[in-house]
Design a protein around this motif. Structure first.
Motif, PDB file in Angstrom:
ATOM      1  N   ALA A  48     -52.569  29.115 -43.575  1.00 44.47           N
ATOM      2  CA  ALA A  48     -53.158  30.177 -42.746  1.00 44.47           C
ATOM      3  C   ALA A  48     -53.267  31.065 -43.264  1.00 44.47           C
ATOM      4  O   ALA A  48     -52.913  31.986 -44.258  1.00 44.47           O
ATOM      5  CB  ALA A  48     -52.625  30.582 -41.263  1.00 44.47           C
ATOM      6  N   THR A  49     -54.832  31.527 -43.716  1.00 42.69           N
ATOM      7  CA  THR A  49     -54.754  32.766 -44.596  1.00 42.69           C
ATOM      8  C   THR A  49     -55.890  34.361 -44.025  1.00 42.69           C
ATOM      9  O   THR A  49     -56.607  33.823 -43.244  1.00 42.69           O
ATOM     10  CB  THR A  49     -55.383  32.571 -46.118  1.00 42.69           C
ATOM     11  OG1 THR A  49     -55.566  33.598 -46.000  1.00 42.69           O
ATOM     12  CG2 THR A  49     -56.470  31.732 -45.836  1.00 42.69           C
ATOM     13  N   SER A  50     -55.745  35.276 -44.233  1.00 44.52           N
ATOM     14  CA  SER A  50     -56.808  36.591 -44.208  1.00 44.52           C
ATOM     15  C   SER A  50     -57.466  36.152 -44.532  1.00 44.52           C
ATOM     16  O   SER A  50     -58.974  37.450 -44.684  1.00 44.52           O
ATOM     17  CB  SER A  50     -56.093  37.534 -43.611  1.00 44.52           C
ATOM     18  OG  SER A  50     -55.304  38.425 -45.034  1.00 44.52           O
ATOM     19  N   LYS A  51     -57.655  35.736 -46.376  1.00 45.93           N
ATOM     20  CA  LYS A  51     -58.629  36.298 -47.254  1.00 45.93           C
ATOM     21  C   LYS A  51     -59.383  35.384 -47.877  1.00 45.93           C
ATOM     22  O   LYS A  51     -60.113  35.521 -48.535  1.00 45.93           O
ATOM     23  CB  LYS A  51     -57.479  36.061 -48.242  1.00 45.93           C
ATOM     24  CG  LYS A  51     -56.516  36.491 -48.232  1.00 45.93           C
ATOM     25  CD  LYS A  51     -55.242  37.291 -49.353  1.00 45.93           C
ATOM     26  CE  LYS A  51     -53.901  37.843 -48.588  1.00 45.93           C
ATOM     27  NZ  LYS A  51     -52.945  37.632 -49.886  1.00 45.93           N
ATOM     28  N   PHE A 102     -55.869  32.729 -51.021  1.00 45.43           N
ATOM     29  CA  PHE A 102     -56.949  32.674 -50.713  1.00 45.43           C
ATOM     30  C   PHE A 102     -56.297  31.394 -50.108  1.00 45.43           C
ATOM     31  O   PHE A 102     -56.942  30.934 -49.277  1.00 45.43           O
ATOM     32  CB  PHE A 102     -58.582  31.807 -51.623  1.00 45.43           C
ATOM     33  CG  PHE A 102     -57.487  31.625 -52.679  1.00 45.43           C
ATOM     34  CD1 PHE A 102     -57.875  29.560 -52.616  1.00 45.43           C
ATOM     35  CD2 PHE A 102     -58.222  32.295 -53.802  1.00 45.43           C
ATOM     36  CE1 PHE A 102     -57.589  29.306 -53.784  1.00 45.43           C
ATOM     37  CE2 PHE A 102     -57.578  31.005 -54.634  1.00 45.43           C
ATOM     38  CZ  PHE A 102     -57.434  29.785 -55.165  1.00 45.43           C
ATOM     39  N   ARG A 103     -54.897  30.853 -50.271  1.00 46.31           N
ATOM     40  CA  ARG A 103     -54.736  29.369 -49.946  1.00 46.31           C
ATOM     41  C   ARG A 103     -54.315  29.161 -49.093  1.00 46.31           C
ATOM     42  O   ARG A 103     -54.116  27.813 -47.631  1.00 46.31           O
ATOM     43  CB  ARG A 103     -54.147  28.876 -51.178  1.00 46.31           C
ATOM     44  CG  ARG A 103     -54.156  28.902 -52.389  1.00 46.31           C
ATOM     45  CD  ARG A 103     -53.782  28.170 -53.705  1.00 46.31           C
ATOM     46  NE  ARG A 103     -52.369  29.057 -52.831  1.00 46.31           N
ATOM     47  CZ  ARG A 103     -51.581  30.149 -54.015  1.00 46.31           C
ATOM     48  NH1 ARG A 103     -51.301  28.802 -54.572  1.00 46.31           N
ATOM     49  NH2 ARG A 103     -50.491  30.353 -53.489  1.00 46.31           N
ATOM     50  N   GLY A 104     -53.415  30.571 -48.356  1.00 48.88           N
ATOM     51  CA  GLY A 104     -52.558  30.817 -47.629  1.00 48.88           C
ATOM     52  C   GLY A 104     -51.440  29.845 -47.717  1.00 48.88           C
ATOM     53  O   GLY A 104     -50.816  28.734 -46.234  1.00 48.88           O
TER      54      GLY A 104
END
Ligand SMILES: Nc1ncnc2c1ncn2[C@@H]1O[C@H](COP(=O)(O)OP(=O)(O)OP(=O)(O)O)[C@@H](O)[C@H]1O
Ligand SMILES: [Mg+2]
Length: 609
Positions: A94-97, A111-113
């Motif tokens: 889970a990531t915001s990026k 970028f991987r969460g």
């Protein structure tokens, strides 16, 4: 110095993109380089600090205990997270990026969460966060299990505490080193990120002691603050571009070198990476300026278009893959070489040496009372200069003063003409020239200086062609077949440098002429060195760069050895040539070729000041 770093706004990832965490689609998860993210405390520190930077922090504070094994705490003043996002942040993938599935275009560190959930699975992790204008929230995960949550009071931003890393993972613990070594690795991780982002303030505390604290500054200042303050005086700012690639950063003058290649940092698109390309490029750029076992200090920033680069090749994102590594190497070697050429005959060691603090007068000792020998009744000694090249001069200067004085004295009554390196007054130990300059005493290492002059002569001539000296009898030199192939392929280049030869069967070369500046030469040794040199250079360099390197190798074969008695005219000729020759302040191995003791320093030595 050049201002290298862009402003914080360029990195302010959070506000440019809006932070909203999402679960990545499975197809994307499978494309992400998989592997263990957290191997040791330093990897956790790296991940947490990267998150702080991605959140747009202006200040990042790090606290460690016992090398990070007992505690890692990273506090930032970045954008913070809502309570809902905090839970999501601790889920895998889970990531915001990655708002649009484009790993290739990602500008944030993460970028991987993966990082937070990975750390939370092997430690007790407490996440506290507060968005501006909202209340703070706290969430504790103990080895992957939700343990506690509730309101938290903290300023806007995020604080992550990691306690007892790997306590319950004996397999991992076994591979950890001592807290000291783990601490050193954490420090290195912080250093790299603090260099990458000189626009952000960092502080690091270990076991209650403040070990690092830096304010926003330009990159050269930041690098000097983190590596060595002396770099501000002995560093060169680099800033150049070629074919859409940009290179900036700081490197040390050749005379400011180290015994270990540990202070060499590479950043690609502002991401700290480890890449063998850096080691090779630095070696090539300093090739004829440093001995093989001495290493420059360097922090280099390469910027390449996103499609020239793959950052998704390593689980910890510390390696990258260039589409065209030769172009990057060419940029580094060419850019550094140009800067070093421009730096001319500046020499770091010379300045240190001239400081009176480097000299010490020992009490008078009489023969039989210990081993003091040398100048009259008092023995001069040098403190071990703390700096890099200093040790070499100390050793050489000791050798100088340990020798019984054997100088040919010259009359000192004539007026001293104004030459920077002065007028030769004599030679000591058939190795050092002593000269009187208007403002002090100059000592020249004749071998080091001459080697340099031969090289610069060859280099100047390599614009046109170096004079050849034909051999009375052409000489056959036997070498491996691949070596012969390389020499044959470079025959035209080498002919310009005065070396004329042709292939002579599968495993031999026939040498017809050698470069005139060298005088009598051992052709076998010269060809063997050149073949090795060509093998290492490969084809990545331009012809011009290769000629430069090859000229250096040739020059080493032609210099006046120490131990040759020189006439006064020869000594003066050497001094005059040094004054007008670029790079004459250091020999081909990075040692100074001359040192000066100013009149004021001599007066201090004798207590006259
Ligand atoms: N210090 C922080 N401030 C604000 N948000 C954060 C912070 N740390 C983590 N986050 C949020 O939590 C999410 C998950 O963080 P995590 O480090 O696990 O993954 P990532 O940074 O997205 O990718 P990577 O695994 O490559 O580091 C981030 O995408 C971000 O939205
Ligand atoms: Mg992250």
């Amino acid at each position: 110095m050049v201002k290298i770093c862009a402003s914080r706004a360029d990195f302010d990832w959070a506000s440019n993109h809006g932070m909203s965490i999402r679960r990545l689609p499975l197809e994307l998860v499978n494309r992400i380089a998989a592997g263990e993210v957290v191997e040791r405390p330093a990897s956790a520190v790296k991940e947490l600090v990267e998150n702080a930077l991605d959140a747009g922090a202006a200040i990042v504070g790090i606290r460690l205990s016992a090398g990070g094994l007992d505690l890692i705490e990273v506090t930032d003043d970045g954008c913070g997270m809502s309570a809902a996002d905090m839970s999501l942040a601790l889920e895998r993938h889970a990531t915001s990026k990655l708002p649009d599935d484009h790993i290739e275009a990602v500008a944030s560190f993460g970028f991987r969460g993966e990082a937070l959930p990975s750390i939370a699975s092997v430690a007790r992790l407490t996440l506290e966060s507060r968005m501006p204008g909202a209340d703070g929230w706290r969430l504790t995960i103990d080895h992957g299990q939700a343990a506690d949550e509730g309101p938290a009071s903290l300023p806007p931003g995020t604080r992550v505490r990691v306690e007892g890393l790997f306590d319950k993972v004996p397999a991992r613990r076994k591979f950890l080193r001592s807290p000291r070594a783990e601490y050193a690795a954490c420090l290195d991780a912080v250093r790299r990120l603090a260099m990458a982002r000189s626009d952000v303030a960092f502080s690091l505390e270990h076991d209650g002691r403040r070990v690092l604290s830096v304010q926003p500054s330009d990159t050269p200042t930041r690098v000097a603050a983190l590596l060595d303050r002396e770099l501000e005086r002995h560093g060169l700012g680099i800033d150049c571009s070629r074919d859409g690639l940009r290179l900036s950063g700081v490197v040390s003058l050749p005379t400011f070198n180290r015994g270990m290649a540990d202070h060499q940092y590479l950043f690609v698109n502002h991401r700290p990476v480890k890449d063998r390309l850096l080691v090779g490029s630095l070696r090539a750029a300093y090739r004829d300026l440093l001995a093989r076992d001495r290493h420059p200090v360097a922090a280099l920033f390469v910027e390449v278009p996103g499609d020239e680069l793959d950052i998704n090749v390593h689980p910890a994102k510390t390696e990258v893959r260039f589409r065209d590594p030769a172009a990057v190497r060419g940029l580094i070697v060419g850019g550094l070489r140009a800067a070093l050429d421009e730096a001319g005959h500046r020499s770091a060691a010379r300045e240190q040496f001239a400081q009176p603090a480097a000299w010490q007068v020992e009490p008078v000792r009489h023969p039989g009372e210990g081993d003091a020998r040398g100048f009259g009744s008092s023995a001069l000694q040098f403190h071990e200069a703390p700096a890099f090249a200093g040790a070499t001069i100390v050793a050489e200067a000791r050798a100088l003063f340990d020798q019984a004085p054997a100088a040919k004295a010259e009359s000192a009554t004539e007026a001293v003409p104004i030459y920077p390196l002065g007028v030769a007054r004599g030679q000591v130990a058939a190795t050092y020239i002593v000269a009187e300059a208007e403002d002090g005493l100059v000592i020249v290492d004749q071998h080091a200086a001459h080697e340099r002059l031969v090289l610069e002569r060859m280099r100047r001539a390599s614009g046109g062609a170096v004079a050849r000296q034909a051999l009375l009898m052409p000489e056959v030199v036997e070498l491996d077949e691949p070596d012969c192939d390389r020499l044959e392929a470079a025959a035209a280049e080498l002919a310009e440098l005065g070396l004329e030869m042709e292939r002579f069967g599968p495993a031999a070369m026939l040498v017809r002429a050698t470069p005139a500046p060298l005088g009598k030469t051992d052709a076998q040794a010269l060809l063997a060195d050149l073949a090795a040199e060509l093998a290492e250079l490969g084809t990545a360099l331009s012809l011009r760069d290769r000629l430069d390197h090859v000229a250096a190798t040739i020059a080493c074969h032609g210099s006046v050895r120490a131990g040759r008695v020189l006439s006064v005219a020869e000594m003066n000729a050497l001094l005059r040539e040094m004054e007008i020759t670029p790079h004459s302040g250091q020999c081909n191995h990075g040692r100074p070729t001359w040192v000066k003791l100013a009149h004021a320093d001599i007066e201090k030595l004798f207590g006259r000041r």
